[in-house]
Design a protein around this motif. Structure first.
Motif, PDB file in Angstrom:
ATOM      1  N   ALA A 454      13.078  72.745  25.701  1.00 35.74           N
ATOM      2  CA  ALA A 454      14.133  73.590  26.276  1.00 35.74           C
ATOM      3  C   ALA A 454      13.887  73.862  27.764  1.00 35.74           C
ATOM      4  O   ALA A 454      14.770  73.633  28.598  1.00 35.74           O
ATOM      5  N   PRO A 455      12.664  74.321  28.137  1.00 38.11           N
ATOM      6  CA  PRO A 455      12.441  74.535  29.571  1.00 38.11           C
ATOM      7  C   PRO A 455      12.612  73.245  30.375  1.00 38.11           C
ATOM      8  O   PRO A 455      13.045  73.283  31.518  1.00 38.11           O
ATOM      9  N   SER A 456      12.283  72.104  29.763  1.00 34.03           N
ATOM     10  CA  SER A 456      12.362  70.853  30.531  1.00 34.03           C
ATOM     11  C   SER A 456      13.796  70.584  30.982  1.00 34.03           C
ATOM     12  O   SER A 456      14.028  69.981  32.015  1.00 34.03           O
ATOM     13  N   ALA A 457      14.772  71.058  30.180  1.00 41.50           N
ATOM     14  CA  ALA A 457      16.167  70.846  30.574  1.00 41.50           C
ATOM     15  C   ALA A 457      16.462  71.621  31.852  1.00 41.50           C
ATOM     16  O   ALA A 457      17.149  71.132  32.749  1.00 41.50           O
ATOM     17  N   MET A 462      17.065  71.392  37.807  1.00 38.39           N
ATOM     18  CA  MET A 462      16.529  71.766  39.126  1.00 38.39           C
ATOM     19  C   MET A 462      16.100  70.541  39.909  1.00 38.39           C
ATOM     20  O   MET A 462      16.371  70.411  41.104  1.00 38.39           O
ATOM     21  N   SER A 463      15.395  69.622  39.209  1.00 39.17           N
ATOM     22  CA  SER A 463      14.912  68.425  39.910  1.00 39.17           C
ATOM     23  C   SER A 463      16.093  67.600  40.383  1.00 39.17           C
ATOM     24  O   SER A 463      16.083  67.067  41.496  1.00 39.17           O
ATOM     25  N   ALA A 464      17.127  67.495  39.530  1.00 39.50           N
ATOM     26  CA  ALA A 464      18.305  66.714  39.937  1.00 39.50           C
ATOM     27  C   ALA A 464      18.882  67.318  41.209  1.00 39.50           C
ATOM     28  O   ALA A 464      19.292  66.597  42.115  1.00 39.50           O
ATOM     29  N   ILE A 465      18.878  68.635  41.289  1.00 40.24           N
ATOM     30  CA  ILE A 465      19.425  69.297  42.475  1.00 40.24           C
ATOM     31  C   ILE A 465      18.558  69.014  43.702  1.00 40.24           C
ATOM     32  O   ILE A 465      19.043  68.555  44.739  1.00 40.24           O
ATOM     33  N   ILE A 466      17.267  69.272  43.560  1.00 34.74           N
ATOM     34  CA  ILE A 466      16.393  69.133  44.731  1.00 34.74           C
ATOM     35  C   ILE A 466      16.324  67.677  45.190  1.00 34.74           C
ATOM     36  O   ILE A 466      16.507  67.368  46.363  1.00 34.74           O
ATOM     37  N   LEU A 467      16.103  66.766  44.217  1.00 32.58           N
ATOM     38  CA  LEU A 467      15.953  65.365  44.613  1.00 32.58           C
ATOM     39  C   LEU A 467      17.272  64.790  45.137  1.00 32.58           C
ATOM     40  O   LEU A 467      17.283  64.029  46.102  1.00 32.58           O
ATOM     41  N   SER A 468      18.399  65.200  44.517  1.00 35.34           N
ATOM     42  CA  SER A 468      19.702  64.747  45.037  1.00 35.34           C
ATOM     43  C   SER A 468      19.870  65.238  46.459  1.00 35.34           C
ATOM     44  O   SER A 468      20.344  64.501  47.327  1.00 35.34           O
TER      45      SER A 468
END
Ligand code: GDP
Length: 713
Positions: A454-457, A462-468
């Motif tokens: 669950a936390p990984s989602a 967050m990662s998609a946001i930062i890396l994007s």
């Protein structure tokens, strides 16, 4: 006679709290600047003739941000009868800057000195008489949370005491003389009421370029000359002179009226901040906090409630009771099926997640209101800045954990157009409340014993946001300077229970409301489409219209590991509202036989997808285009069809690639799948994505152009 009162103050000065206390209206009380972008108004409790206009939280009256513009316009053109200036007494230096500007407007100002409880705790005393004398206006000490001082404000407003119009603050006499001369120049056929303010604004050079005042060329020239003369005397720029003068005045005022017993001592807030915003510890602590919250909400406490609702309430009580009613009332068979296997299975599947959401919302509201989330925005700013992004982008993302629609709208506070577009595009990667049931279902059905799923989602979003952000900032579309981000850190405090409960209630309410409307209608549609064929005959699901349509789309998702018709249909209905993904599964998998308990759907799901495929499904639905409501918000905020399509295309494209990588590589690594051309393709895509993130930024040609344009303005 009605009285117009304007409420003005810095962000986080307690303006919303005061507004609520005075008007009795219920609003959201948060902790970061920018929540009060919209104008709000109400009447003083029990005094409908006294109208209070809440203005956005601002630090000054300069016309740089949308908030400042709204406040400035209102004050100058609406000319309220009284200006209630709420001042955070724990931070006089910064708050009084706005006060000096309000005084220059020449309107009746009443200073509400808030947070006096904190001042007292810090061992400081403020001599109110001296402060009031120095400012030339009434000063009322108050603590909104302790309900102190409110009575006096009401009295002051209702007694209609005559307010003294302040004399201009005492700046340097040389400046004063220059200002008088400017005023003289402006006097020519100048009809505005507050010349002095305009004179000051002239001095700050903001109005020079605007035709707001309708001056003749001759007047403008005279003023320019005068300003140059004054600058020569002071050997400084006019704006600098004025800002210095203001701060000089404030410093004197504070020296006059504030007595500090112990002048140097770290407050508890400072001590906590030294750990929580520490360069190395901040992010691990944040990760731990979010992991704990998600774990608590989705995999432990929240689950108990959800299990009960799924297994007992919607698993047996409701279907059995409703079933026997329908039998007794001799309702037509198809209608019974629709109600039991369509509506109850669909809506019930969604509502079942309410307890988990409640726990999550409670925890998030607590973090927001105690002041922790403001720290995270600060920490994120430090991180984002390294990659050329602004920390301001983080606030929309925080808001999007509730719902993407206000999240997207919160991007309005970002001045830089490119950063704003970028933020709108990536904000909805955050798992909103509607995506949560998907996370909970996949975590529960496929990974019941792993606390990380669950936390990984959340971290995937967050990662998609930062890396994007990092990757897109390097493209021609978004390259450029980032907007500066000023954010204050409010003191930590124990949140008001009422605020937290209210916020949780509001968020849960909109979730339940959606279940009763959009999910209800969608469930009926899904049931019909999954129970009948094109000729209108009642058939088994696998021969239904929905199965037919799903099979057409399903091959697209085949490389992601979940390309059967149910997965395809759930994803498409998810575009209407993300809760539909679960609602659709509830109907398609849940009603094979009347399920005794909610876990039955878990078993069917486990028989349908492998765990890696399920995680890939989760990733896709987390990252792909959001629901229609949020797409609408994106369209509104982008203000262009082209950009809306770019956003949707990017979101779906990224979702597809990420899920592809997860499934193709995960299937080989964790599930003993065989290496194939697809695995290599996934590896190649992964390398390409990483390259997009680490490659050198573009030469920033456009930003130079836009900067020089700004210089000309
Ligand atoms: P706004 O941003 O100016 O609208 O400020 P809010 O009304 O949202 O208040 C910011 C925070 O300060 C909230 O957490 C309030 O609970 C808290 N707050 C407001 N007034 C007081 C006060 O008088 N004393 C203390 N200790 N906290 C206050």
């Amino acid at each position: 006679m009605s009285i117009e009162v304007a409420l003005v103050g810095n962000p986080n000065s307690g303006k919303t709290s005061l507004f609520n206390a005075l008007t009795g209206a219920n609003q959201y009380v948060g902790n970061w600047p920018g929540v009060t972008v919209e104008k709000k108004s109400g009447n003083l409790k029990k005094h409908p003739a006294i109208h209070i206009q809440d203005l956005p939280g601002i630090y000054s009256l300069s016309p740089y941000t949308p908030e400042e513009m709204v406040a400035r316009e209102y004050l100058i053109h609406e000319r309220p009868d009284v200006v209630l200036n709420i001042v955070d007494a724990t931070n006089l230096e910064r708050n009084l800057y706005l006060t000096t500007q309000l005084l220059d407007l020449g309107m009746p100002v009443v200073v509400c000195l808030n947070m006096m409880d904190v001042v007292k705790k810090e061992g400081k005393t403020i001599n109110l008489d001296k402060l009031s004398y120095g400012l030339g206006v009434p000063v009322i000490p108050m603590s909104v949370v302790k309900n102190q001082g409110l009575e006096r404000v009401s009295k002051l407003l209702t007694n209609q005491e005559t307010f003294t119009i302040p004399e201009p603050c005492e700046y340097d006499p040389r400046l004063e003389a220059a200002l008088n001369e400017i005023e003289d120049v402006l006097h020519f056929d100048f009809t505005m009421k507050n010349q002095r303010w305009y004179a000051l604004k002239y001095f700050e050079r903001e109005a020079l370029a605007s035709s707001e005042l309708g001056l003749t060329t001759q007047q403008t020239k005279e003023i320019e000359e005068l300003i140059q003369l004054t600058e020569k005397i002071f050997a400084e720029e006019s704006e600098t002179i004025l800002v210095n003068e203001r701060y000089e005045f404030i410093t004197q005022l504070i020296a006059l009226s504030v007595v500090t017993v112990d002048s140097f001592q770290y407050s508890l807030s400072d001590k906590i901040d030294r750990i929580v915003t520490n360069r190395w510890l901040a992010l691990p602590i944040f990760a731990l906090v979010m992991w704990f919250i998600y774990y608590l909400a989705i995999q432990t406490i929240g689950t108990m409630g959800t299990d009960w609702i799924n297994d007992t309430f919607f698993g047996s009580w409701v279907p059995e009771t409703v079933g026997s009613w329908l039998q007794a009332a001799q309702v037509a068979d198809w209608m019974q099926q629709l109600i039991l296997n369509g509506i109850i299975a669909g809506v019930g599947a969604v509502l079942g997640f309410l307890p988990q959401l409640m726990v999550l919302f409670l925890c998030l509201s607590f973090l927001e209101d105690c002041g922790y989330m403001a720290r995270i925005a600060f920490v994120m700013d430090r991180l984002f800045r390294k990659f050329g992004l602004s920390g301001k982008s983080f606030i929309p993302m925080l808001i999007a954990t509730g719902c993407g629609v206000p999240g997207v709208m919160a991007s309005r506070t970002i001045e830089n157009e490119q950063d704003r577009r970028l933020t709108i595009m990536i904000t909805t990667f955050m798992p909103c409340s509607a995506k949560l049931p998907i996370i909970a279902l996949i975590a529960g059905a496929f990974f019941p014993h792993s606390s990380w799923v669950a936390p990984s989602a959340y971290f995937l979003g967050m990662s998609a946001i930062i890396l994007s952000g990092i990757a897109l900032k390097k493209t021609r579309l978004f390259a450029g300077e980032t907007a500066p981000f000023i954010m204050e850190l409010p003191m930590y405090h124990f949140p008001q229970l009422q605020t937290i409960l209210r916020q949780t209630y509001d968020r849960c309410k909109s979730f339940v409301k959606k279940a009763g409307t959009i999910i209800f209608v969608s469930s009926i549609a899904v049931w019909f489409l999954s129970s009948y064929n094109f000729r209108g005959q009642s058939v088994a699901e696998t021969h239904s219209i929905l199965a037919g349509l799903g099979r057409i789309i399903a091959p697209v998702f085949h490389p992601l590991g979940w390309g059967n018709w149910q997965g395809a249909v759930a994803t498409i209905t998810g575009l209407v509202a993300k809760e539909n993904v679960i609602g659709t599964f509830g109907i398609l998998f849940g009603n094979r036989e009347v399920s005794e308990n909610g876990q039955e759907i878990w078993q069917v799901l486990r028989g349908t997808y492998t765990p890696v495929a399920a995680y890939s499904f989760l990733a896709f639905n987390l990252l792909c285009a959001p629901c229609f409501a949020a797409i609408g918000a994106i369209h509104r905020e982008m203000g262009s069809k082209k950009w809306t399509w770019i956003a949707i295309g990017y979101q779906c494209g990224l979702a597809y690639l990420v899920s592809f990588i997860i499934y193709q590589i995960g299937h080989v690594v964790f599930e003993g799948g065989t290496l194939s051309i697809m695995t290599y393709l996934a590896g190649f895509v992964l390398i390409a994505l990483v390259y997009g993130i680490i490659k050198k930024p573009m030469a920033q040609k456009e930003s130079v152009v836009s900067l020089s344009l700004e210089g000309e303005r």
